[in-house]
Each structure stands twice: as structure tokens, then as C-alpha cells.
Scaffold this active site. Structure first.
Site: not given
Ligand SMILES: NC(=O)CC[C@H](N)C(=O)O
Length: 298
Positions: A1-3, A32
């Protein structure tokens, strides 16, 4: 994830709203990445002046006389604006290196978040809504900006492990993914004189691009080189003083959506990050192709 979110403005009328738009976009991406959040904002450079953004875990003690102490050490006019754990120091652009040097002995525990003519980076452990509120990002104006909310894969959850990473003047990079060859690339970059603050893979990508730019590459060429020299998964969004770029690895499993109108170019890990942007319903919206560099410069 990560946004990831990003916004590169073409219409100066939107500049006063940059911080508010980016804050809204980043909060939308909260699920995220729950660990840490950060935003790079590029303001309009003031002729002859530069900015050094520093962070301290003990801001009351470190910031009270910092601008005056630094001014004395580099024999120049320095002003400081503190926001929570960060302080933006403004000084003559030809004294930036001297100021970084002096800071190391004046405040050994302070960390440099960014340096340059336009860039300011604010990042901390915590959720986007809390990090954005601590630094009042919603009231900042600017020409372009990049935000990130992190779910750590490669290094500890710390302020310095949060994105954006800045490894060169007015440069920053954020990342969704993980790099498998970052230790070997880090070794090569260290031999070439680059320095590192963390064990993070994304910092290596940022330093890789900074090193290419130092060697004379253009932003597009430096980003192109990530496709051959960096192994693993990545969607990168990169900022420079005048530019904004996006590149995804050849498999491109980390999501990315872009939108462009006459007023802006926008990036979101997912489309929902962009739903509140003005004119989004008539924007050109597309998914960036794998192994393809996109960049805009003014
Ligand atoms: N989840 C991610 O995309 C993580 C990005 C990067 N590898 C980090 O740990 O900071």
C-alpha cells in the site's frame, strides 16, 4: 500500500488553494497508509533567498533562538517560522551550504527536511489529517506539491522514514512499492559521495535521481534511468523546483491515476483522491503506462 497524491498547477489563480487541495487529496488516501504522512509544497521562490526546513523532536528548546544563532554563525540575515516540530529558515541563497554546515554544530539533533529556493517539506509519524493539521498545510499556497501516506515496508516508522525524501536542492520523491536492489545501489551512490539518513529503499531512489541530476541529466532522463537501474516495484512521483514527474516500473502493480485540465496536472494512487478537484468531471483522466516517464516543467 501507501498513498500518493500530487498537484502541478498551470493556472496561478489556484495557487492560494494548493495546500487545501493537497490536504483533501491526501486525507482521502488515509486507508492506504496508517504510519506516517508528509507533504512537499513548492512556493514561488523569492529572488536571492533560500529556505531550509528543519525538524526537531524538542522544538521549544531548539527553535527559540535558532534563527538568531544561525544568522550570527553565517553572518547573514536569517528569519525563522516555526510550525509545531518544523521550522522554515529563510536566508540568502548563497549561504545555504554554510547554514547546513553551521546547523550541524548549533543543533546536532535537528534534522534537515529540505533545502532549496521553493521547497518546504513537512512530515511526521501519524495520520494525514493529524499531520496536515499540525503544520496547517491547508493554508499554504504554492505552485506544485506532493503528498504521501506511508505503510512501511523497508525501514522503521520514524519521522525520517516518512516520505517525501529530499536528497538534493529543491528535489523530492515519494514511492509506493519496494525496491529489491536498494542496498547495492546505496553502496554505489555512497562511493560517489551521496549521504543517507535512513535504511529506507525510497531514500535510495531519491538519491539515485539527485545523483543523475548532479551529473547533468535532465529530470526526464534521470527518471528514465530508474527503469534500468532500480529493481523491484515502484510508482514514483518526483518534484523539482520547476517540474513534476511520474514513473512506474514495467509491471506497474502499484496503482496510479492522472488527470489533466487547463488548470492543473494531478496524480492520485486512486481516482477517489481527485474527486473534489475543480473541473475534474471534464478532465482528461488516464492510467500512466508501465515503464513510461511522464513529466511537466514550467
Ligand atoms: N508501502 C509502500 O509502498 C512502502 C514504500 C517504501 N518501501 C517504504 O517503506 O517507505
Amino acid at each position: 500500500m501507501c498513498g500518493i497524491v500530487g498537484l502541478f498547477l498551470k493556472d496561478p489563480k489556484l495557487e492560494p488553494n494548493l495546500g487545501a487541495m493537497l490536504t483533501d487529496m491526501l486525507i482521502t488516501m488515509t486507508d492506504r497508509g496508517p504510519d506516517s504522512a508528509g507533504i512537499a509544497i513548492y512556493g514561488r521562490p523569492e529572488k536571492g533567498r533560500a529556505k531550509l526546513t528543519v525538524q526537531s523532536a524538542t522544538p521549544d528548546a531548539d527553535f527559540e533562538t535558532l534563527a538568531a544563532d544561525l544568522g550570527k554563525a553565517i553572518a547573514a540575515k536569517v528569519t525563522g517560522t516555526a510550525k509545531d516540530t518544523h521550522m522554515v529558515l529563510e536566508l540568502p541563497d548563497d549561504r545555504l551550504d554554510a547554514a547546513r554546515h553551521a546547523l550541524r554544530s548549533l543543533r546536532p539533533n535537528a534534522k534537515v527536511m529540505s533545502a532549496g529556493e521553493g521547497i518546504e517539506i513537512y512530515k511526521e509519524v501519524g495520520l494525514p489529517k493529524d499531520v496536515a493539521a499540525r503544520f496547517d498545510i491547508a493554508h499554504m499556497s504554492g505552485t506544485h506539491g506532493i503528498g504521501h501516506t506511508r505503510m512501511a515496508t523497508e525501514s522503521a516508522v520514524t519521522t525520517m522514514g516518512a516520505h517525501p525524501f529530499s536528497t538534493g536542492s529543491d528535489q523530492c520523491l515519494v514511492h509506493n512499492g519496494s525496491l529489491s536492489n536498494h542496498n547495492s545501489v546505496r553502496r554505489v551512490l555512497k562511493q560517489a559521495g551521496m549521504t543517507f539518513e535512513t535504511e529506507n529503499d525510497t531514500e535510495v531512489a531519491a538519491a539515485f535521481i539527485s545523483h543523475k541530476l548532479q551529473e547533468g541529466a535532465k529530470l526526464g532522463e534521470a527518471m528514465e534511468a530508474t527503469l534500468t537501474d532500480l529493481d523491484g516495484f515502484f510508482t514514483f512521483v518526483v518534484g523539482t523546483k520547476n517540474g513534476f514527474g511520474v514513473v512506474r516500473d514495467p509491471i506497474a502493480c502499484k496503482p496510479a491515476v492522472m488527470a489533466e485540465t487547463d488548470q492543473y496536472v494531478a496524480f492520485g494512487s486512486e481516482y477517489r483522491a481527485m474527486v473534489n478537484l475543480p473541473g475534474i468531471l471534464s478532465a482528461r483522466v488516464w492510467e500512466p503506462e508501465p515503464a513510461t516517464v511522464y513529466f511537466w516543467e514550467r
